[in-house]
Write an enzyme that holds these catalytic residues in place. Structure first.
Site, mmCIF file in Angstrom:
data_model
loop_
_atom_site.group_PDB
_atom_site.id
_atom_site.type_symbol
_atom_site.label_atom_id
_atom_site.label_comp_id
_atom_site.label_asym_id
_atom_site.label_seq_id
_atom_site.Cartn_x
_atom_site.Cartn_y
_atom_site.Cartn_z
ATOM 1 N N ALA A 67 0.836 -1.194 0.000
ATOM 2 C CA ALA A 67 0.000 0.000 0.000
ATOM 3 C C ALA A 67 0.876 1.251 0.000
ATOM 4 O O ALA A 67 2.007 1.231 0.486
ATOM 5 C CB ALA A 67 -0.903 -0.004 1.228
ATOM 6 N N THR A 91 -3.487 3.779 1.487
ATOM 7 C CA THR A 91 -4.561 3.710 2.467
ATOM 8 C C THR A 91 -5.729 4.603 2.046
ATOM 9 O O THR A 91 -5.550 5.760 1.672
ATOM 10 C CB THR A 91 -4.054 4.099 3.858
ATOM 11 O OG1 THR A 91 -3.057 3.174 4.270
ATOM 12 C CG2 THR A 91 -5.161 4.142 4.892
ATOM 13 N N ASN A 116 8.594 9.295 4.162
ATOM 14 C CA ASN A 116 7.348 9.920 3.724
ATOM 15 C C ASN A 116 6.509 10.345 4.919
ATOM 16 O O ASN A 116 6.531 9.711 5.965
ATOM 17 C CB ASN A 116 6.557 8.970 2.807
ATOM 18 C CG ASN A 116 5.547 8.137 3.563
ATOM 19 O OD1 ASN A 116 4.443 8.589 3.864
ATOM 20 N ND2 ASN A 116 5.938 6.900 3.893
ATOM 21 N N MET A 118 3.093 11.373 4.025
ATOM 22 C CA MET A 118 2.011 11.687 3.092
ATOM 23 C C MET A 118 0.713 12.029 3.813
ATOM 24 O O MET A 118 -0.007 12.941 3.423
ATOM 25 C CB MET A 118 1.775 10.511 2.146
ATOM 26 C CG MET A 118 3.004 10.092 1.332
ATOM 27 S SD MET A 118 3.663 11.387 0.269
ATOM 28 C CE MET A 118 2.394 11.465 -0.983
ATOM 29 N N PHE A 120 -2.077 9.872 4.487
ATOM 30 C CA PHE A 120 -3.304 9.255 3.954
ATOM 31 C C PHE A 120 -3.997 10.160 2.933
ATOM 32 O O PHE A 120 -5.227 10.318 2.948
ATOM 33 C CB PHE A 120 -4.288 8.914 5.072
ATOM 34 C CG PHE A 120 -3.891 7.762 5.962
ATOM 35 C CD1 PHE A 120 -2.752 7.019 5.725
ATOM 36 C CD2 PHE A 120 -4.683 7.427 7.060
ATOM 37 C CE1 PHE A 120 -2.396 5.959 6.560
ATOM 38 C CE2 PHE A 120 -4.351 6.360 7.897
ATOM 39 C CZ PHE A 120 -3.204 5.638 7.643
ATOM 40 N N ASN A 144 -6.349 -1.426 1.766
ATOM 41 C CA ASN A 144 -5.740 -0.920 2.989
ATOM 42 C C ASN A 144 -6.570 0.267 3.468
ATOM 43 O O ASN A 144 -6.729 1.244 2.751
ATOM 44 C CB ASN A 144 -4.292 -0.508 2.709
ATOM 45 C CG ASN A 144 -3.524 -0.167 3.967
ATOM 46 O OD1 ASN A 144 -3.831 0.795 4.648
ATOM 47 N ND2 ASN A 144 -2.494 -0.944 4.238
ATOM 48 N N SER A 180 0.585 3.692 10.661
ATOM 49 C CA SER A 180 1.269 4.786 9.979
ATOM 50 C C SER A 180 1.682 5.846 10.998
ATOM 51 O O SER A 180 0.881 6.223 11.859
ATOM 52 C CB SER A 180 0.362 5.421 8.930
ATOM 53 O OG SER A 180 0.934 6.637 8.460
ATOM 54 N N ASN A 182 2.143 8.930 10.270
ATOM 55 C CA ASN A 182 1.903 10.233 9.649
ATOM 56 C C ASN A 182 0.502 10.798 9.858
ATOM 57 O O ASN A 182 0.179 11.855 9.327
ATOM 58 C CB ASN A 182 2.203 10.139 8.148
ATOM 59 C CG ASN A 182 3.632 9.722 7.903
ATOM 60 O OD1 ASN A 182 4.549 10.218 8.537
ATOM 61 N ND2 ASN A 182 3.829 8.776 6.992
ATOM 62 N N THR A 183 -0.345 10.096 10.607
ATOM 63 C CA THR A 183 -1.634 10.626 11.020
ATOM 64 C C THR A 183 -1.575 10.803 12.534
ATOM 65 O O THR A 183 -1.297 9.835 13.250
ATOM 66 C CB THR A 183 -2.781 9.671 10.638
ATOM 67 O OG1 THR A 183 -2.874 9.602 9.219
ATOM 68 C CG2 THR A 183 -4.108 10.152 11.200
ATOM 69 N N LYS A 218 -1.982 -4.360 9.759
ATOM 70 C CA LYS A 218 -0.616 -3.936 9.450
ATOM 71 C C LYS A 218 0.004 -3.322 10.688
ATOM 72 O O LYS A 218 -0.589 -2.429 11.306
ATOM 73 C CB LYS A 218 -0.610 -2.936 8.295
ATOM 74 C CG LYS A 218 0.804 -2.619 7.782
ATOM 75 C CD LYS A 218 0.756 -1.917 6.444
ATOM 76 C CE LYS A 218 2.149 -1.778 5.840
ATOM 77 N NZ LYS A 218 2.118 -1.211 4.470
ATOM 78 N N ASN A 247 5.070 -1.892 8.669
ATOM 79 C CA ASN A 247 4.921 -0.546 8.127
ATOM 80 C C ASN A 247 6.275 0.171 8.203
ATOM 81 O O ASN A 247 7.296 -0.442 8.513
ATOM 82 C CB ASN A 247 3.846 0.205 8.939
ATOM 83 C CG ASN A 247 3.090 1.218 8.094
ATOM 84 O OD1 ASN A 247 3.667 1.888 7.247
ATOM 85 N ND2 ASN A 247 1.794 1.340 8.336
ATOM 86 N N THR A 248 6.274 1.467 7.953
ATOM 87 C CA THR A 248 7.502 2.252 8.049
ATOM 88 C C THR A 248 7.892 2.456 9.507
ATOM 89 O O THR A 248 7.087 2.290 10.415
ATOM 90 C CB THR A 248 7.325 3.624 7.375
ATOM 91 O OG1 THR A 248 6.226 4.312 8.007
ATOM 92 C CG2 THR A 248 7.039 3.467 5.899
ATOM 93 N N GLY A 272 12.576 1.108 3.112
ATOM 94 C CA GLY A 272 13.714 0.763 2.271
ATOM 95 C C GLY A 272 14.711 -0.130 2.974
ATOM 96 O O GLY A 272 14.411 -0.779 3.980
#
Length: 343
Positions: A67, A91, A116, A118, A120, A144, A180, A182-183, A218, A247-248, A272
């Site tokens: 995703a 997502t 990242n 991002m 969502f 996702n 994630s 990032n939220t 996840k 996840n990251t 990565g």
């Protein structure tokens, strides 16, 4: 051709600009008669030994797209032509949202990594569901799902349930994303009590659909062993079909990139090569604790066939690419499948 010609050109662009350029070019190119067939000839490697049956689904091969790359299900047919055994979209959130301010996607070339934040960004579940109903290929699709940024955690289950109801007839499996970074406050939902309440409601909505889908979770790579044990307890109690690990990460340990460049980039999830070892450790731990009874989709730091084989040896049943796909190009999918077939 990708690594010698296209990648150097793309890496001259802002990472998100390069993403949109590649997506747009792929979408336009397949409209030319014969292009989709050419892509399949170049990249879609098939062999009976690659087929996998996992949580009741038959995968033509074990290599999927993670995703985050095709958030809005815009290129599922095209990505299927590139040889992926399955494509995880999203997502996706109930309502469309723009995500975080740009720039929000950064390369770390010395580490073969991405950062990242991002947030969502997506067009909303209604648009995504309508698009999936128009797809032509038979590639398996994972959905996702997440919550909107402005939805309080106390009401998060409502968002996940809304996504399940909207996507139930368009995807082959669901992945609940509470990992994630990032939220704001999303990862708090990974704690045992909030998570079990959320998953119980999501699973109830899923089982109420005419065709319930496998439901996966996840998880972050930053969890302790004790937290992973809690995840496994919750997975049993809520009848999850599997886990996606991982996840990251929010960790910046061991990177080649300078402290100054990392400070300039700021917050975000790292993916990565630097994630490879930790993702393998999480997979191995989960596999050992369940004695292989719970399927795991392994993701994090797969840049070669050997990396994919390492994930499978650690206990993953399927694997997914994201950052490795960006750095290595579409031929990576074929190289992995060829290596798996030869084994």
């Amino acid at each position: 051709m990708y690594k010698s010609l296209l990648k150097p050109l793309l890496f001259q662009l802002n990472a998100e600009q390069a993403h949109h350029l590649v997506f747009g070019s792929l979408k336009r190119s397949v409209q030319v008669p014969g292009t989709a067939a050419l892509l399949r000839m170049l990249y879609d490697y098939q062999h009976p030994s690659l087929e996998r049956e996992v949580f009741g689904l038959k995968f033509k091969n074990p290599v999927g797209l993670a995703a985050g790359l095709d958030k809005n299900a815009e290129l599922t047919d095209e990505l299927g032509a590139l040889g992926f055994g399955f494509v995880e979209i999203g997502t996706v959130t109930p309502r469309p949202q723009p995500g975080n301010p740009t720039p929000r996607l950064f390369r770390l070339p010395s580490d073969e990594a991405l950062i990242n934040r991002m947030g969502f960004n997506n067009e909303g579940v209604a648009v995504v569901a309508a698009r999936l109903r128009q797809r032509r290929s038979q590639v398996l699709i994972g959905g996702n799902i997440g919550k909107n940024k402005d939805t309080p955690n106390e009401q998060a289950a409502d968002d996940y349930v809304a996504c399940v109801k909207a996507l139930a007839d368009t995807v082959d499996y669901f992945v609940v994303n509470v990992s994630s970074p990032n939220t704001p406050n999303l990862r708090q939902l990974q704690e045992k009590e909030p998570l079990i309440r959320l998953l119980q409601q999501v699973q109830e909505a899923n089982l109420a659909q005419p065709t319930p889908r496998p439901l996966l979770l996840k998880i972050a790579p930053d969890l302790t062993d004790g937290q992973l044990d809690d995840i496994l307890t919750i997975a049993r109690e809520t009848q999850l079909s599997g886990l996606v690990a991982t996840n990251t990460t929010i960790s910046r340990a061991g990177l080649q990139a300078s402290e100054a460049s990392l400070t300039t980039i700021g917050a975000g999830g790292l993916s990565g090569r630097p994630l490879r070892q930790r993702a393998n450790e999480v997979i191995r731990y989960l596999h050992g604790r369940t004695e292989g009874a719970l399927p795991i989709i392994g993701v994090g730091g797969i840049h070669s066939a050997a990396d994919a084989q390492e994930k499978l040896a650690a206990g993953a049943t399927l694997v997914q690419l994201y950052t490795g796909f960006v750095y290595e190009g579409p031929a990576l999918v074929k190289r992995i499948n060829q290596a798996l077939k030869s084994n």
